[in-house]
Design a protein around this motif. Structure first.
Motif, short mmCIF file in Angstrom:
data_model
loop_
_atom_site.label_atom_id
_atom_site.label_comp_id
_atom_site.label_asym_id
_atom_site.label_seq_id
_atom_site.Cartn_x
_atom_site.Cartn_y
_atom_site.Cartn_z
N LEU A 1 29.38 55.02 6.61
CA LEU A 1 30.26 55.86 5.80
C LEU A 1 31.70 55.78 6.28
N GLN A 2 31.88 55.51 7.56
CA GLN A 2 33.22 55.37 8.12
C GLN A 2 33.72 53.93 8.07
N GLY A 3 32.93 53.05 7.45
CA GLY A 3 33.34 51.66 7.33
C GLY A 3 33.07 50.83 8.56
N LYS A 4 32.30 51.37 9.51
CA LYS A 4 31.96 50.64 10.73
C LYS A 4 30.80 49.69 10.46
N THR A 5 30.70 48.67 11.26
CA THR A 5 29.56 47.77 11.19
C THR A 5 28.36 48.47 11.84
N ALA A 6 27.26 48.55 11.12
CA ALA A 6 26.04 49.18 11.63
C ALA A 6 24.91 48.17 11.56
N TRP A 7 24.30 47.90 12.69
CA TRP A 7 23.19 46.96 12.78
C TRP A 7 21.95 47.70 13.21
N GLN A 8 20.80 47.24 12.72
CA GLN A 8 19.54 47.90 13.07
C GLN A 8 18.71 47.03 14.00
N TRP A 9 18.25 47.65 15.10
CA TRP A 9 17.22 47.05 15.93
C TRP A 9 15.91 47.53 15.33
N ARG A 10 15.13 46.62 14.81
CA ARG A 10 13.93 46.98 14.06
C ARG A 10 12.87 47.62 14.96
N PRO A 11 12.35 48.74 14.53
CA PRO A 11 11.30 49.40 15.31
C PRO A 11 9.98 48.64 15.21
N LEU A 12 9.14 48.84 16.20
CA LEU A 12 7.83 48.20 16.20
C LEU A 12 6.87 48.88 15.21
N SER A 13 7.14 50.15 14.93
CA SER A 13 6.26 50.88 14.03
C SER A 13 6.99 51.16 12.71
N TYR A 14 6.67 52.23 12.09
CA TYR A 14 7.22 52.61 10.80
C TYR A 14 8.75 52.62 10.82
N ASP A 15 9.34 52.03 9.80
CA ASP A 15 10.80 51.95 9.68
C ASP A 15 11.23 52.82 8.51
N ALA A 16 11.80 53.97 8.80
CA ALA A 16 12.21 54.90 7.76
C ALA A 16 13.73 54.95 7.61
N SER A 17 14.42 53.93 8.05
CA SER A 17 15.87 53.92 7.96
C SER A 17 16.33 53.78 6.52
N ALA A 18 17.13 54.72 6.06
CA ALA A 18 17.64 54.67 4.70
C ALA A 18 18.66 53.56 4.52
N ILE A 19 19.52 53.37 5.49
CA ILE A 19 20.58 52.37 5.35
C ILE A 19 20.01 50.96 5.30
N ALA A 20 18.89 50.74 5.96
CA ALA A 20 18.28 49.41 5.91
C ALA A 20 17.89 49.04 4.48
N GLU A 21 17.59 50.05 3.67
CA GLU A 21 17.21 49.81 2.28
C GLU A 21 18.39 49.43 1.40
N THR A 22 19.61 49.67 1.86
CA THR A 22 20.79 49.35 1.05
C THR A 22 21.17 47.88 1.13
N GLY A 23 20.65 47.19 2.13
CA GLY A 23 21.02 45.79 2.32
C GLY A 23 22.38 45.63 2.96
N ALA A 24 22.96 46.72 3.45
CA ALA A 24 24.31 46.68 4.01
C ALA A 24 24.32 46.56 5.52
N THR A 25 23.19 46.22 6.11
CA THR A 25 23.13 46.13 7.56
C THR A 25 22.34 44.90 7.98
N CYS A 26 22.75 44.31 9.08
CA CYS A 26 21.97 43.23 9.68
C CYS A 26 20.83 43.88 10.46
N ARG A 27 19.70 43.21 10.50
CA ARG A 27 18.53 43.76 11.19
C ARG A 27 18.05 42.74 12.20
N PHE A 28 17.71 43.21 13.40
CA PHE A 28 17.31 42.33 14.48
C PHE A 28 15.99 42.77 15.08
N ALA A 29 15.21 41.78 15.48
CA ALA A 29 13.94 42.04 16.16
C ALA A 29 13.79 41.17 17.39
N SER A 30 14.86 40.42 17.74
CA SER A 30 14.81 39.59 18.94
C SER A 30 16.13 39.68 19.69
#
Length: 147
Positions: free
Chosen positions: A65-94
């Motif tokens: 919302l502040q225009g910052k870069t937000a990246w997600q470290w993917r959880p091993l279990s259930y992922d309930a992140s709303a922003i991940a659903e927008t496609g506006a974030t990079c997601r990492f698992a390694s």
């Protein structure tokens, strides 16, 4: 810490969750000062950061919302992140993937149109009418339940 090790210009800070104090975890001490604990307000922490790495937290949304870069470290279990659903974030698992992104990172805040698209995906319309729409939906539900 492993992803950022020996990368020039990369400083790491962790923001403790009120119910999960990472800095008090026994393994945190092993980081040997490579990660410091953010002590300011959320607004101060976001102003300091160029990238916010989150797993499942509204801090990711706050950063976007502040225009910052937000990246997600993917959880091993259930992922309930709303922003991940927008496609506006990079997601990492390694660690390797995150390290490559950190090494290549250049600050590039969201363009106003992209920021508005993300906000609308998260919160619907930005017209100030959210409370009226919610109230109307409740009235309609109440009418249906009376019938």
């Amino acid at each position: 810490a492993a992803a950022a090790k020996d990368l020039p210009g990369v400083e790491l800070a962790v923001r403790d969750h009120p119910f999960s104090r990472l800095a008090e975890h026994p393994r945190f001490a092993r980081l040997g000062g490579r990660v410091h604990v953010a002590t300011g307000s959320l607004a101060e922490n976001l102003a300091w950061a160029d990238v916010v790495l989150f797993t499942y937290s509204t801090v990711g949304e706050e950063a976007a919302l502040q225009g910052k870069t937000a990246w997600q470290w993917r959880p091993l279990s259930y992922d309930a992140s709303a922003i991940a659903e927008t496609g506006a974030t990079c997601r990492f698992a390694s660690v390797a993937g995150l390290r490559a992104a950190l090494a290549a990172f250049r600050p590039d805040p969201l363009a106003p149109a992209e920021k508005e698209r993300v906000i609308e995906r998260l919160f619907f319309k930005l017209d100030g009418g959210a409370a009226a729409r919610a109230a109307q939906a409740l009235v309609e539900l109440a009418r249906k339940s009376v019938r």
